[in-house]
Motif scaffolding. Structure first.
Motif, mmCIF file in Angstrom:
data_model
loop_
_atom_site.group_PDB
_atom_site.id
_atom_site.type_symbol
_atom_site.label_atom_id
_atom_site.label_comp_id
_atom_site.label_asym_id
_atom_site.label_seq_id
_atom_site.Cartn_x
_atom_site.Cartn_y
_atom_site.Cartn_z
ATOM 1 N N MET A 105 0.860 -1.037 0.062
ATOM 2 C CA MET A 105 -0.082 -0.080 0.010
ATOM 3 C C MET A 105 0.949 1.276 -0.050
ATOM 4 N N LYS A 106 0.227 2.352 -0.631
ATOM 5 C CA LYS A 106 1.027 3.618 -0.746
ATOM 6 C C LYS A 106 0.130 4.602 -0.517
ATOM 7 N N THR A 107 0.763 5.543 0.333
ATOM 8 C CA THR A 107 0.135 7.028 0.713
ATOM 9 C C THR A 107 0.158 7.907 -0.112
ATOM 10 N N VAL A 108 -0.683 8.400 -0.987
ATOM 11 C CA VAL A 108 -0.573 9.577 -1.797
ATOM 12 C C VAL A 108 -1.467 10.701 -1.252
ATOM 13 N N MET A 109 -1.344 12.033 -1.719
ATOM 14 C CA MET A 109 -1.868 13.335 -1.472
ATOM 15 C C MET A 109 -3.098 13.490 -2.566
ATOM 16 N N ILE A 110 -4.275 13.659 -2.085
ATOM 17 C CA ILE A 110 -5.123 13.899 -3.197
ATOM 18 C C ILE A 110 -5.715 15.334 -2.602
ATOM 19 N N ASN A 111 -6.791 15.615 -3.432
ATOM 20 C CA ASN A 111 -7.359 16.937 -3.216
ATOM 21 C C ASN A 111 -8.345 16.644 -2.008
ATOM 22 N N ALA A 112 -8.172 17.823 -1.088
ATOM 23 C CA ALA A 112 -9.134 17.535 0.109
ATOM 24 C C ALA A 112 -10.625 17.471 -0.232
ATOM 25 N N SER A 113 -11.429 16.838 0.538
ATOM 26 C CA SER A 113 -12.674 16.881 0.549
ATOM 27 C C SER A 113 -13.377 18.326 0.991
ATOM 28 N N TYR A 114 -14.306 18.634 0.421
ATOM 29 C CA TYR A 114 -15.121 19.664 0.742
ATOM 30 C C TYR A 114 -15.520 19.827 2.353
ATOM 31 N N LEU A 115 -16.115 18.529 2.659
ATOM 32 C CA LEU A 115 -16.485 18.375 3.974
ATOM 33 C C LEU A 115 -15.335 18.401 5.049
ATOM 34 N N LYS A 116 -14.421 17.981 4.900
ATOM 35 C CA LYS A 116 -13.109 18.199 5.671
ATOM 36 C C LYS A 116 -12.573 19.513 5.887
ATOM 37 N N ARG A 117 -12.541 20.063 4.684
ATOM 38 C CA ARG A 117 -12.084 21.513 4.626
ATOM 39 C C ARG A 117 -13.185 22.443 5.628
ATOM 40 N N PHE A 118 -14.425 22.121 5.217
ATOM 41 C CA PHE A 118 -15.333 22.760 5.956
ATOM 42 C C PHE A 118 -15.364 22.630 7.553
ATOM 43 N N LEU A 119 -15.099 21.153 7.885
ATOM 44 C CA LEU A 119 -14.996 20.900 9.301
ATOM 45 C C LEU A 119 -13.639 21.412 10.021
ATOM 46 N N ALA A 120 -12.643 21.479 9.284
ATOM 47 C CA ALA A 120 -11.507 22.078 9.959
ATOM 48 C C ALA A 120 -11.678 23.436 10.106
ATOM 49 N N PHE A 121 -12.360 24.064 9.057
ATOM 50 C CA PHE A 121 -12.488 25.645 9.316
ATOM 51 C C PHE A 121 -13.363 25.835 10.248
ATOM 52 N N VAL A 122 -14.537 25.287 10.662
ATOM 53 C CA VAL A 122 -15.267 25.309 11.615
ATOM 54 C C VAL A 122 -14.474 24.992 12.933
ATOM 55 N N THR A 123 -13.723 24.208 12.944
ATOM 56 C CA THR A 123 -13.057 23.759 14.215
ATOM 57 C C THR A 123 -12.059 25.050 14.556
ATOM 58 N N ASP A 124 -11.327 25.672 13.537
ATOM 59 C CA ASP A 124 -10.509 26.524 13.756
ATOM 60 C C ASP A 124 -11.329 28.038 14.370
ATOM 61 N N LEU A 125 -12.634 27.819 13.649
ATOM 62 C CA LEU A 125 -13.174 29.061 14.303
ATOM 63 C C LEU A 125 -13.910 28.941 15.657
ATOM 64 N N ILE A 126 -14.090 27.674 15.937
ATOM 65 C CA ILE A 126 -14.512 27.367 17.401
ATOM 66 C C ILE A 126 -13.346 27.482 18.270
ATOM 67 N N LEU A 127 -12.326 27.483 17.883
ATOM 68 C CA LEU A 127 -10.846 27.632 18.852
ATOM 69 C C LEU A 127 -10.773 29.349 18.902
ATOM 70 N N ILE A 128 -10.943 29.797 17.988
ATOM 71 C CA ILE A 128 -10.863 31.352 17.992
ATOM 72 C C ILE A 128 -11.830 31.920 18.900
ATOM 73 N N ASP A 129 -13.098 31.283 18.971
ATOM 74 C CA ASP A 129 -14.111 31.539 19.604
ATOM 75 C C ASP A 129 -13.824 31.587 21.136
ATOM 76 N N LEU A 130 -13.364 30.182 21.665
ATOM 77 C CA LEU A 130 -12.984 29.965 22.732
ATOM 78 C C LEU A 130 -11.729 30.566 23.660
ATOM 79 N N PHE A 131 -10.831 30.866 22.784
ATOM 80 C CA PHE A 131 -9.803 31.495 23.244
ATOM 81 C C PHE A 131 -9.354 32.912 23.009
ATOM 82 N N LEU A 132 -10.287 33.511 22.175
ATOM 83 C CA LEU A 132 -10.032 35.072 21.787
ATOM 84 C C LEU A 132 -11.303 35.659 22.066
ATOM 85 N N LEU A 133 -12.612 35.279 21.391
ATOM 86 C CA LEU A 133 -13.768 36.104 21.364
ATOM 87 C C LEU A 133 -14.154 35.963 23.098
#
Length: 161
Positions: free
Chosen positions: A1-29
């Motif tokens: 088996m070989k690991t390759v990099m592929i385009n990130a899924s829209y769902l993962k991109r969205f969830l990662a961004f929401v996670t970052d916004l939650i962290l900003i909310d908790l520690f900054l806002l």
């Protein structure tokens, strides 16, 4: 088996961004929200406009806090992307920023994140970015294409002989 990099899924991109916004909310806002409550006594966000209209001297204080929040939020994304090629949200969802054309730079990371600045021009850029993301064949936002970067995720490929 070989690991390759592929385009990130829209769902993962969205969830990662929401996670970052939650962290900003908790520690900054949240801390700044507590500071505003102490200074004004306002606990209902809907009452802020009425308070500002009756207490115009508070506008300078709120403007400084707003400026600090925008700058620190922008620095969060820019510095994590520049130094680690991923934010904390991206780490959680195993996403990486890869450079297609050029080496990463602070300037390129800043351009990728202009949409975070609450100014009408940059909000228009955000809308165009999202539209471009969904209609581009390679899953890039417009600003990612302009700076030569792409968000990818690892995928395991089986090799056949």
């Amino acid at each position: 088996m070989k690991t390759v990099m592929i385009n990130a899924s829209y769902l993962k991109r969205f969830l990662a961004f929401v996670t970052d916004l939650i962290l900003i909310d908790l520690f900054l806002l949240t801390p700044f929200g507590s500071l505003i409550i102490k200074k004004t006594g306002i606990t209902n966000p809907g009452a802020v406009i009425d308070y500002v209209l009756t207490h115009p001297q508070i506008m300078g204080f709120l403007s400084v806090i707003g400026f600090i929040v925008v700058v620190v939020s922008l620095l969060y994304f820019v510095l994590f992307e520049y130094l680690l090629n991923q934010t904390i949200g991206m780490m959680i969802f195993s996403l990486y920023i890869t450079q297609i054309k050029n080496k990463s730079s602070l300037w390129r990371c800043m351009l990728r994140n202009l949409f975070l600045i609450p100014y009408p021009l940059f909000q228009i850029i955000a809308i165009i970015d999202i539209i471009h993301l969904f209609y581009s064949a390679d899953g890039q936002r417009l600003t990612e294409r302009l700076v030569g970067s792409k968000i990818v995720m690892p995928a395991t490929m089986t090799q056949t002989t």
